[in-house]
Write a protein that holds these residues in place. Structure first.
Motif, PDB file in Angstrom:
ATOM      1  N   SER A 283      -5.113  -4.939 -12.639  1.00 50.20           N
ATOM      2  CA  SER A 283      -6.354  -5.406 -12.026  1.00 50.20           C
ATOM      3  C   SER A 283      -6.336  -6.922 -11.844  1.00 50.20           C
ATOM      4  O   SER A 283      -6.793  -7.446 -10.826  1.00 50.20           O
ATOM      5  N   ALA A 284      -5.768  -7.624 -12.813  1.00 52.36           N
ATOM      6  CA  ALA A 284      -5.728  -9.085 -12.747  1.00 52.36           C
ATOM      7  C   ALA A 284      -4.706  -9.596 -11.743  1.00 52.36           C
ATOM      8  O   ALA A 284      -4.804 -10.734 -11.274  1.00 52.36           O
ATOM      9  N   HIS A 285      -3.711  -8.761 -11.402  1.00 50.39           N
ATOM     10  CA  HIS A 285      -2.632  -9.195 -10.496  1.00 50.39           C
ATOM     11  C   HIS A 285      -2.514  -8.252  -9.304  1.00 50.39           C
ATOM     12  O   HIS A 285      -1.413  -7.960  -8.825  1.00 50.39           O
ATOM     13  N   ILE A 286      -3.655  -7.780  -8.812  1.00 51.38           N
ATOM     14  CA  ILE A 286      -3.643  -6.739  -7.792  1.00 51.38           C
ATOM     15  C   ILE A 286      -2.992  -7.196  -6.495  1.00 51.38           C
ATOM     16  O   ILE A 286      -2.276  -6.442  -5.841  1.00 51.38           O
ATOM     17  N   ASP A 287      -3.203  -8.452  -6.099  1.00 50.59           N
ATOM     18  CA  ASP A 287      -2.592  -8.930  -4.850  1.00 50.59           C
ATOM     19  C   ASP A 287      -1.073  -8.911  -4.937  1.00 50.59           C
ATOM     20  O   ASP A 287      -0.390  -8.467  -3.992  1.00 50.59           O
ATOM     21  N   ALA A 288      -0.521  -9.381  -6.041  1.00 54.85           N
ATOM     22  CA  ALA A 288       0.935  -9.404  -6.200  1.00 54.85           C
ATOM     23  C   ALA A 288       1.499  -7.989  -6.203  1.00 54.85           C
ATOM     24  O   ALA A 288       2.546  -7.719  -5.590  1.00 54.85           O
ATOM     25  N   LEU A 289       0.802  -7.069  -6.864  1.00 56.23           N
ATOM     26  CA  LEU A 289       1.264  -5.688  -6.917  1.00 56.23           C
ATOM     27  C   LEU A 289       1.278  -5.063  -5.525  1.00 56.23           C
ATOM     28  O   LEU A 289       2.256  -4.424  -5.114  1.00 56.23           O
ATOM     29  N   TYR A 290       0.203  -5.259  -4.784  1.00 63.02           N
ATOM     30  CA  TYR A 290       0.124  -4.678  -3.446  1.00 63.02           C
ATOM     31  C   TYR A 290       1.136  -5.318  -2.492  1.00 63.02           C
ATOM     32  O   TYR A 290       1.634  -4.672  -1.576  1.00 63.02           O
ATOM     33  N   GLU A 291       1.440  -6.591  -2.694  1.00 63.84           N
ATOM     34  CA  GLU A 291       2.474  -7.235  -1.866  1.00 63.84           C
ATOM     35  C   GLU A 291       3.829  -6.574  -2.111  1.00 63.84           C
ATOM     36  O   GLU A 291       4.604  -6.346  -1.175  1.00 63.84           O
ATOM     37  N   HIS A 292       4.140  -6.254  -3.372  1.00 66.49           N
ATOM     38  CA  HIS A 292       5.381  -5.540  -3.689  1.00 66.49           C
ATOM     39  C   HIS A 292       5.418  -4.192  -2.975  1.00 66.49           C
ATOM     40  O   HIS A 292       6.448  -3.793  -2.428  1.00 66.49           O
ATOM     41  N   VAL A 295       6.211  -4.553   0.839  1.00 63.18           N
ATOM     42  CA  VAL A 295       7.624  -4.807   1.138  1.00 63.18           C
ATOM     43  C   VAL A 295       8.442  -3.535   0.977  1.00 63.18           C
ATOM     44  O   VAL A 295       9.292  -3.192   1.821  1.00 63.18           O
ATOM     45  N   THR A 296       8.191  -2.785  -0.072  1.00 59.27           N
ATOM     46  CA  THR A 296       8.983  -1.584  -0.360  1.00 59.27           C
ATOM     47  C   THR A 296       8.735  -0.481   0.661  1.00 59.27           C
ATOM     48  O   THR A 296       9.676   0.158   1.146  1.00 59.27           O
ATOM     49  N   LEU A 297       7.477  -0.242   1.012  1.00 63.02           N
ATOM     50  CA  LEU A 297       7.158   0.867   1.915  1.00 63.02           C
ATOM     51  C   LEU A 297       7.666   0.624   3.330  1.00 63.02           C
ATOM     52  O   LEU A 297       7.849   1.574   4.104  1.00 63.02           O
ATOM     53  N   ALA A 298       7.926  -0.610   3.678  1.00 66.15           N
ATOM     54  CA  ALA A 298       8.455  -0.914   5.010  1.00 66.15           C
ATOM     55  C   ALA A 298       9.926  -0.525   5.151  1.00 66.15           C
ATOM     56  O   ALA A 298      10.479  -0.577   6.254  1.00 66.15           O
ATOM     57  N   GLU A 299      10.557  -0.095   4.049  1.00 58.64           N
ATOM     58  CA  GLU A 299      11.998   0.170   4.073  1.00 58.64           C
ATOM     59  C   GLU A 299      12.357   1.580   4.505  1.00 58.64           C
ATOM     60  O   GLU A 299      13.533   1.871   4.752  1.00 58.64           O
ATOM     61  N   ARG A 300      11.373   2.497   4.610  1.00 58.36           N
ATOM     62  CA  ARG A 300      11.689   3.878   4.991  1.00 58.36           C
ATOM     63  C   ARG A 300      10.701   4.372   6.029  1.00 58.36           C
ATOM     64  O   ARG A 300       9.648   3.781   6.251  1.00 58.36           O
ATOM     65  N   ASP A 301      11.028   5.528   6.636  1.00 55.66           N
ATOM     66  CA  ASP A 301      10.141   6.147   7.610  1.00 55.66           C
ATOM     67  C   ASP A 301       8.968   6.829   6.901  1.00 55.66           C
ATOM     68  O   ASP A 301       9.064   7.216   5.721  1.00 55.66           O
ATOM     69  N   THR A 302       7.894   7.022   7.644  1.00 57.54           N
ATOM     70  CA  THR A 302       6.692   7.666   7.100  1.00 57.54           C
ATOM     71  C   THR A 302       7.010   9.042   6.527  1.00 57.54           C
ATOM     72  O   THR A 302       6.585   9.379   5.410  1.00 57.54           O
TER      73      THR A 302
END
Length: 402
Positions: A283-292, A295-302
């Motif tokens: 909860s305290a680092h939600i922006d950093a977590l969502y940024e990770h 980046v990861t989800l952009a590596e594969r197809d839906t």
């Protein structure tokens, strides 16, 4: 069409509402089996004329929100129209209106006036602001309420700092739903001997309560521990994530889900990162977590992600458009879409989403043409043909203001 089998079969509702909030409330009551009589002025509900429409005064939005109801035109500024509504109230269980307090008072249909006619009446006021506050006389629509409760400013955090409205009539529909549960609770209390009563369901107060359910956060404490904002909801990283060929909605929430998610995406070490190891630290680092995540989800197809994440039991869906809903395989399998043949041609409705095993809800008719049932309703409550002609006359108003 007159044989209702839903849980509200035998309940009569007088509906003096317009646009979205009130009609949505009474639409649900009609789906549940109530006999909803929509009382309209000569011009009809304004939403009748919102395009697109197949026929005049039967726009698509109106047809959906007023399905299952009957329509009667009454001029409530005339004595004969007032007398007809009073007779209708005698036969009714519920009265619902969306006029401002001073307007319903001027018409002579306040709760006190109607309680004298029917002490068992459940009387529901749905309007913008509670009548005991300084905003009581203000007009209100959905956008105005979204702005007044802080929702439009919360949306600004998600974009470029520009306030915006949610792309649905959220305040109207949420308040309409509160109207439904309040009416049902009052009917239940009446069955237990409480008698009739008046309900007030104001948009502003209802939506403040609704919005602050999670956003109250640390402000629930006195003195406050934080601003009244739930950080995860306003993170700019909380958005549909681009994949290699589209977009994906992923919501990983509890500890077990995050452990499985980190394993599934090939980054198990993230679960040992102090920032992401617990609900509090995430909860305290939600922006950093969502940024990770982005980046990861952009590596594969839906499609690849859907298979992988469903195997890990992670909440995930591909993005759909509203058009996609009409061909959705799940909605088709559960019989969600309901079709009716009408005098205006075939129509397709989103069906009642809740199911009753013994008293099923249903869409029993399409929305009424303006005044379609006027004569029949007046006859039902005992008016003679001569009296009906007087009620429906557009001439001078004997004994009153025309």
């Amino acid at each position: 069409m007159s044989t209702h089998t839903g849980p509200l079969a035998g309940i009569r509702v007088i509906d003096i509402t317009l646009t979205v909030m009130g009609p949505y409330c009474t639409q649900i009551l009609a789906d549940l089996g109530a006999d909803v009589i929509k009382v309209e002025a000569e011009a009809g509900d304004t939403s009748r004329h919102v395009l697109p429409a197949r026929s005049a005064a039967l726009g698509g939005m109106f047809v959906n929100m007023n399905r299952g109801k009957r329509s009667i035109v009454l001029d409530l500024k005339r004595d004969a129209g007032k007398a007809a509504l009073q007779r209708l109230v005698e036969s009714a269980d519920v009265f619902v209106h969306t006029l401002r307090p001073q307007a319903i008072e001027r018409l002579g249909f306040s709760y006190d006036a109607l309680r004298a006619i029917s002490p068992r009446l459940i009387y529901a006021n749905l309007y913008g602001f509670g009548r005991n506050g300084p905003y009581a006389a203000f007009p209100a629509y959905d956008d105005v309420i979204q702005a007044a409760i802080g929702l439009a400013m919360l949306q600004a955090n998600l974009q470029d700092g520009t306030p915006s409205y949610v792309a649905t009539a959220l305040a109207d529909k949420v308040t309409g739903l509160h109207g439904v549960y309040a009416i049902l609770a009052a009917l239940f209390a009446r069955e237990r001997g409480a008698g009739g009563q008046e309900l007030e369901i104001p948009m502003f107060e209802t939506m403040v309560s609704f919005l602050l359910t999670e956003h109250i956060a640390g402000a629930v404490f006195d003195p406050p521990l934080s601003a009244p904002v739930y950080p995860r909801m306003v993170s700019r990283q909380r958005r549909p994530y681009p994949t290699r060929d589209g977009y994906l909605a992923v919501l990983v929430y509890n500890d077990g889900q995050w452990l499985r998610f980190f394993e599934a995406i090939g980054h198990p070490a993230w679960s040992r990162d102090a920032r992401f190891a617990s609900m509090s630290s995430r909860s305290a680092h939600i922006d950093a977590l969502y940024e990770h995540l982005a980046v990861t989800l952009a590596e594969r197809d839906t499609a690849e992600w859907l298979v992988l994440l469903r195997q890990a039991d992670i909440p995930v869906m591909a993005l759909a458009t509203t058009q996609d809903l009409f061909d959705d395989p799940h909605l088709d399998a559960v019989g969600f879409w309901q079709r009716l043949d009408t005098a205006d041609g075939p129509v397709r409705f989103p069906g009642p989403p809740v199911h009753f095993s013994a008293t099923p809800s249903a869409i029993r008719r399409s929305a009424p043409a303006l005044d379609e049932h006027g004569v029949a309703i007046l006859r039902e409550i005992g008016f003679s043909d001569a009296e009906i002609d007087k009620i429906r006359s557009r001439g001078p108003n004997p004994g009153g203001k025309s």
